[in-house]
Design a protein around this motif. Structure first.
Motif, PDB file in Angstrom:
ATOM      1  N   VAL A 290       0.836  -1.199   0.000  1.00 23.12           N
ATOM      2  CA  VAL A 290       0.000   0.000   0.000  1.00 23.12           C
ATOM      3  C   VAL A 290       0.872   1.251   0.000  1.00 23.12           C
ATOM      4  N   LEU A 291       0.533   2.203  -0.879  1.00 19.16           N
ATOM      5  CA  LEU A 291       1.306   3.435  -1.010  1.00 19.16           C
ATOM      6  C   LEU A 291       0.629   4.620  -0.342  1.00 19.16           C
ATOM      7  N   SER A 292      -0.677   4.558  -0.196  1.00 22.65           N
ATOM      8  CA  SER A 292      -1.402   5.684   0.383  1.00 22.65           C
ATOM      9  C   SER A 292      -1.417   5.586   1.906  1.00 22.65           C
ATOM     10  N   PRO A 293      -1.027   6.636   2.586  1.00 19.74           N
ATOM     11  CA  PRO A 293      -1.024   6.601   4.057  1.00 19.74           C
ATOM     12  C   PRO A 293      -2.421   6.584   4.656  1.00 19.74           C
ATOM     13  N   THR A 294      -3.428   6.954   3.870  1.00 22.54           N
ATOM     14  CA  THR A 294      -4.793   7.002   4.400  1.00 22.54           C
ATOM     15  C   THR A 294      -5.631   5.800   3.984  1.00 22.54           C
ATOM     16  N   ALA A 295      -5.068   4.888   3.200  1.00 23.78           N
ATOM     17  CA  ALA A 295      -5.836   3.735   2.719  1.00 23.78           C
ATOM     18  C   ALA A 295      -6.036   2.722   3.839  1.00 23.78           C
ATOM     19  N   SER A 296      -7.162   2.035   3.795  1.00 23.20           N
ATOM     20  CA  SER A 296      -7.443   0.978   4.768  1.00 23.20           C
ATOM     21  C   SER A 296      -7.323  -0.379   4.088  1.00 23.20           C
ATOM     22  N   VAL A 297      -6.882  -1.384   4.861  1.00 29.02           N
ATOM     23  CA  VAL A 297      -6.706  -2.739   4.338  1.00 29.02           C
ATOM     24  C   VAL A 297      -7.596  -3.678   5.139  1.00 29.02           C
ATOM     25  N   ASP A 298      -8.464  -4.393   4.455  1.00 24.91           N
ATOM     26  CA  ASP A 298      -9.393  -5.302   5.121  1.00 24.91           C
ATOM     27  C   ASP A 298      -9.255  -6.702   4.539  1.00 24.91           C
ATOM     28  N   PHE A 299      -9.173  -7.696   5.441  1.00 28.47           N
ATOM     29  CA  PHE A 299      -9.106  -9.093   5.027  1.00 28.47           C
ATOM     30  C   PHE A 299     -10.448  -9.514   4.434  1.00 28.47           C
ATOM     31  N   VAL A 300     -10.405 -10.199   3.279  1.00 29.94           N
ATOM     32  CA  VAL A 300     -11.633 -10.646   2.621  1.00 29.94           C
ATOM     33  C   VAL A 300     -11.791 -12.157   2.741  1.00 29.94           C
ATOM     34  N   SER A 301     -10.776 -12.909   2.293  1.00 34.63           N
ATOM     35  CA  SER A 301     -10.896 -14.367   2.332  1.00 34.63           C
ATOM     36  C   SER A 301      -9.518 -14.999   2.203  1.00 34.63           C
ATOM     37  N   ARG A 302      -9.488 -16.314   2.476  1.00 41.51           N
ATOM     38  CA  ARG A 302      -8.259 -17.070   2.307  1.00 41.51           C
ATOM     39  C   ARG A 302      -8.596 -18.429   1.715  1.00 41.51           C
ATOM     40  N   SER A 303      -7.801 -18.845   0.717  1.00 40.42           N
ATOM     41  CA  SER A 303      -7.964 -20.161   0.114  1.00 40.42           C
ATOM     42  C   SER A 303      -6.582 -20.776  -0.027  1.00 40.42           C
ATOM     43  N   GLY A 304      -6.213 -21.627   0.917  1.00 38.54           N
ATOM     44  CA  GLY A 304      -4.874 -22.200   0.924  1.00 38.54           C
ATOM     45  C   GLY A 304      -3.847 -21.109   1.183  1.00 38.54           C
ATOM     46  N   ALA A 305      -2.903 -20.955   0.236  1.00 34.81           N
ATOM     47  CA  ALA A 305      -1.868 -19.933   0.386  1.00 34.81           C
ATOM     48  C   ALA A 305      -2.285 -18.596  -0.209  1.00 34.81           C
ATOM     49  N   LYS A 306      -3.497 -18.535  -0.755  1.00 25.89           N
ATOM     50  CA  LYS A 306      -3.953 -17.302  -1.390  1.00 25.89           C
ATOM     51  C   LYS A 306      -4.799 -16.490  -0.421  1.00 25.89           C
ATOM     52  N   TRP A 307      -4.338 -15.272  -0.162  1.00 22.85           N
ATOM     53  CA  TRP A 307      -5.054 -14.345   0.703  1.00 22.85           C
ATOM     54  C   TRP A 307      -5.636 -13.225  -0.153  1.00 22.85           C
ATOM     55  N   THR A 308      -6.853 -12.824   0.142  1.00 24.40           N
ATOM     56  CA  THR A 308      -7.488 -11.730  -0.591  1.00 24.40           C
ATOM     57  C   THR A 308      -7.804 -10.596   0.373  1.00 24.40           C
ATOM     58  N   PHE A 309      -7.357  -9.398  -0.008  1.00 21.81           N
ATOM     59  CA  PHE A 309      -7.590  -8.209   0.810  1.00 21.81           C
ATOM     60  C   PHE A 309      -8.264  -7.134  -0.038  1.00 21.81           C
ATOM     61  N   GLU A 310      -8.951  -6.257   0.626  1.00 18.73           N
ATOM     62  CA  GLU A 310      -9.566  -5.110  -0.038  1.00 18.73           C
ATOM     63  C   GLU A 310      -8.885  -3.848   0.459  1.00 18.73           C
ATOM     64  N   VAL A 311      -8.369  -3.063  -0.492  1.00 14.96           N
ATOM     65  CA  VAL A 311      -7.708  -1.801  -0.159  1.00 14.96           C
ATOM     66  C   VAL A 311      -8.606  -0.668  -0.631  1.00 14.96           C
ATOM     67  N   SER A 312      -8.960   0.229   0.261  1.00 16.77           N
ATOM     68  CA  SER A 312      -9.854   1.330  -0.098  1.00 16.77           C
ATOM     69  C   SER A 312      -9.280   2.653   0.375  1.00 16.77           C
ATOM     70  N   GLU A 313      -9.565   3.675  -0.415  1.00 14.51           N
ATOM     71  CA  GLU A 313      -9.101   5.025  -0.119  1.00 14.51           C
ATOM     72  C   GLU A 313     -10.311   5.853   0.283  1.00 14.51           C
ATOM     73  N   PRO A 314     -10.283   6.530   1.433  1.00 18.90           N
ATOM     74  CA  PRO A 314     -11.435   7.347   1.837  1.00 18.90           C
ATOM     75  C   PRO A 314     -11.659   8.494   0.863  1.00 18.90           C
ATOM     76  N   LEU A 315     -12.929   8.836   0.659  1.00 17.77           N
ATOM     77  CA  LEU A 315     -13.253   9.940  -0.238  1.00 17.77           C
ATOM     78  C   LEU A 315     -12.766  11.252   0.349  1.00 17.77           C
ATOM     79  N   ALA A 316     -12.271  12.120  -0.529  1.00 17.30           N
ATOM     80  CA  ALA A 316     -11.757  13.416  -0.064  1.00 17.30           C
ATOM     81  C   ALA A 316     -12.899  14.302   0.403  1.00 17.30           C
TER      82      ALA A 316
END
Length: 316
Positions: A290-316
């Motif tokens: 993640v490059l944005s200091p204000t972005a949030s990272v949320d865990f979505v799911s995991r399948s074996g060694a594959k992890w899925t995350f959601e990265v979102s940027e708050p609206l200005a």
């Protein structure tokens, strides 16, 4: 009486000839304004059928058509022509009447590609024949770079060049994106050997960031995948270099990338450290991707060694 009969007999052929001549003139005048067909031949006497295809090089200045307006005794031998506007036809060609000729026309190729021409006798525009032209070339006329999923190019090189000046507006990048290249006409691009395009990172459009090089902020691989590595206030140039067309010409298309609002480096990464918990993986993603200091990272799911995350940027 005998002399009179002889005189009459002698004058009859003259009357018949005059009558036929007048009749012929009348027929000529009646039919002169009504051509009913066209006959089109190549310079080698090959007949061009209605809807036929003529292939010609864009630099060919010697090819011509013989266009006869029928029937042959019509007085108006002139023709009219126009290119039909059909989607996907990029070629352009014109006809130029030969000086001193009544039925010969130079073919003047102007732009490579496919085009269709309607030809009509000037005396009867209801008669029409269509000739298709394929204007070929061994030279690339235009080299373009496209953003994935978009139809408008972000950079265009209209001729061989090596200066690398940006030719489009700045592209705002929020994450890794793939860019593609295209050359027109495709026939000149298709026969290239090896990798057709070389990608590279250019320089900052303004002053560099803290003395770092542009490669510290942006990367591009051999497939055109452009990945932000850091946020930057100054735009960075990305170069797409076409090595050669059939004639040996090379092309350079450059576009600028704005990283000031970049959010993530990549949405597909590999973490070599195993055994991490959900919270530890979330922290790893935020620290490494993640490059944005204000972005949030949320865990979505995991399948074996594959992890899925959601990265979102708050609206200005």
């Amino acid at each position: 009486m005998k002399k009179f009969l002889i005189a009459v007999i002698c004058i009859i052929p003259v009357i018949v000839v005059l009558a036929l001549s007048v009749t012929g003139d009348i027929i000529l005048q009646v039919t002169a304004e009504n051509p009913n067909n066209l006959r089109i031949h190549r310079f080698d006497d090959t007949e061009v059928q209605d809807g036929g295809l003529i292939e010609i090089d864009v630099n060919d200045a010697e090819d011509y058509l013989v266009i006869d307006v029928l029937p042959g005794f019509v007085q108006n031998k002139e023709i009219v022509w126009r290119l039909t506007a059909e989607e996907g036809m990029a070629g352009k060609v014109s006809l130029e009447k030969m000086e001193g000729s009544t039925n010969r026309y130079w073919i003047r190729p102007e732009e490579p590609g496919i085009c269709a021409m309607e030809i009509r006798p000037a005396g009867n525009i209801d008669v029409v024949k269509t000739v298709n032209f394929h204007i070929t070339t061994i030279e690339v006329q235009r080299f373009e770079v496209y953003r994935d999923g978009q139809s408008d190019p972000v950079a265009t090189a209209y001729g061989p060049n090596s200066d690398g000046e940006p030719t489009s507006e700045t592209v705002k990048l929020h994450g890794a994106e793939r860019f593609y290249t295209s050359a027109t006409p495709f026939s000149a691009f298709q026969v290239l050997e090896g990798d057709e395009t070389e990608w590279s990172i250019g320089a900052f459009s303004g002053s560099s960031e803290d003395g770092d090089s542009a490669e510290d902020y942006l990367s591009v691989d051999e497939t055109g995948l452009v990945t932000p590595l850091k946020r930057a206030d100054a735009a960075i140039a990305v170069n797409a270099y076409l090595k050669s067309d059939k004639t040996g010409n090379s092309f350079l298309a450059t576009f600028l990338v704005d990283l000031s609002e970049a959010v993530v480096k990549s949405t597909d990464a590999v973490c070599l450290e195993t055994g991490k918990s959900e919270s530890e993986m979330t922290a790893w993603v935020k620290e490494n991707l993640v490059l944005s200091p204000t972005a949030s990272v949320d865990f979505v799911s995991r399948s074996g060694a594959k992890w899925t995350f959601e990265v979102s940027e708050p609206l200005a």
